[in-house]
Design a protein around this motif. Structure first.
Motif, short mmCIF file in Angstrom:
data_model
loop_
_atom_site.label_atom_id
_atom_site.label_comp_id
_atom_site.label_asym_id
_atom_site.label_seq_id
_atom_site.Cartn_x
_atom_site.Cartn_y
_atom_site.Cartn_z
N ASN A 134 0.88 -1.12 0.12
CA ASN A 134 0.04 -0.05 0.07
C ASN A 134 0.83 1.14 0.03
OD1 ASN A 134 -2.55 -1.25 0.10
ND2 ASN A 134 -2.28 -1.48 2.23
N SER A 141 3.45 4.09 -1.51
CA SER A 141 3.68 4.41 -2.92
C SER A 141 4.75 3.99 -3.91
CB SER A 141 4.10 5.89 -2.77
OG SER A 141 5.60 6.08 -2.09
N ARG A 154 2.39 0.54 -4.89
CA ARG A 154 1.06 0.91 -5.31
C ARG A 154 0.98 1.84 -6.63
NH1 ARG A 154 -3.63 -1.53 -5.00
NH2 ARG A 154 -3.11 -1.84 -2.76
N ASP A 155 1.90 2.54 -6.64
CA ASP A 155 2.27 3.59 -7.84
C ASP A 155 2.69 2.63 -8.98
OD1 ASP A 155 1.39 5.53 -6.13
OD2 ASP A 155 3.17 6.66 -6.25
#
Length: 310
Positions: free
Chosen positions: A100, A102, A105-106
């Motif tokens: 979760n 960055s 997730r990104d």
């Protein structure tokens, strides 16, 4: 990675051809688990001692074609118990926290952005090299993690597939009960990723040659930017080759895993965190996930790297 002498032994897997590098100081079984000094966290190379083969996909059926429903029920109970234990573990909480964050997730969002930039494409999950989920704890943990990951990603997942040539029909039945499709073709890692099919490959502790086959099949910026690999740290292979000099293992890796080595010039790695504590020991997490990383391929269209012949 131990740099002690390595020898070549026949590959015990009847569904593949060639030879496997065996490190006498630290033996590996087909499940992907290891024995020996747990401080040795580098991926042990299992590679073919020849030029990388170009293998066409071949139809596959389990060598043991009869489903034993009693065994299937027993294996399924074990996997479900493993899923429950893993979900409650500190390791999984760290895994989800990093998922979760960055960085991951990104990266997962980036591979899903459509060519128009106006929508997100669903992602495919493909698990290669799980091993025997009936016989070994490490494959059970790996299947448990990919099951939990699929749940976590939810509606973002278009399909979830599993393949390992050692699986029996009974094990295939268990995998299907968990909601996965068993691939009926031995792709030898040569799954093509297209502009409309972003794919996450789950490949803990696979042979270096299998990673290389996957990368070589997709050795173009457009393809690589659509894929993520969870597997052995590619940078550890580079370090092994650098530190091991001209020993048999490093020479073979340079020959059969050139795409793996070259990819580290642009791949972004995010480590799957492990702590060498009581939980890792009791649950067998170290054997299942040591040196495992997420690999994202952030590469430009004009990169000269793709002139390399893998």
């Amino acid at each position: 990675m131990s740099t002690s002498p390595a020898v070549l032994s026949p590959n015990p897997n009847p569904n593949t051809n060639g030879w496997t590098v065996v490190d006498r100081s630290r033996r590996r079984n087909r499940s992907g688990s290891t024995s020996g000094d747990r401080r040795l966290s580098q991926p042990q190379p299992q590679t073919l001692a020849s030029d990388p083969p170009t293998l066409d996909p071949t139809p596959w059926t389990p060598m043991d074609p009869i489903i034993d429903f009693s065994r299937s029920a027993s294996i399924l109970r074990k996997i479900q118990s493993t899923i429950d234990l893993l979900e409650k573990s500190k390791f999984y909480k760290r895994f989800i926290s990093r998922l979760n964050g960055s960085g991951i997730r990104d990266g997962l969002v980036k591979i899903r952005v459509s060519e128009s930039g106006l929508s997100l494409l669903p992602i495919r999950l493909v698990a290669y090299g799980i091993g025997s989920i009936e016989l070994y704890p490490a494959p059970q943990l790996q299947l448990a993690l990919i099951t939990l990951l699929r749940r976590q990603l939810g509606a973002d997942v278009a399909s979830a597939e599993v393949f390992d040539p050692v699986m029996s029909a009974t094990e295939c039945h268990v995998v299907e009960q968990l909601g996965f499709k068993v691939v009926t073709t031995n792709e030898h890692g040569c799954r093509k990723v297209g502009p409309e099919t972003p794919t996450l490959f789950f490949m803990p502790h696979c042979e270096a040659v299998l990673y290389n086959s996957l990368l070589r099949t997709n050795w173009h910026p457009t393809n690589l930017r659509r894929m993520v690999v969870i597997g052995n740290s590619f940078r550890e292979y580079v370090r092994y080759v650098s530190e091991a000099g001209n020993c048999v293992g490093s020479v073979i890796i340079e020959k059969v895993a050139r795409c793996v080595l070259e990819s580290t010039k642009f791949a972004r790695e995010v480590e799957v965190e492990l702590e060498l504590g009581r939980e890792e020991t009791e649950l067998g997490l170290f054997q299942a996930f040591h040196d495992t990383c997420w690999h994202f391929f952030d590469v430009n269209d004009d990169s000269d790297l793709f002139k390399v012949n893998c």
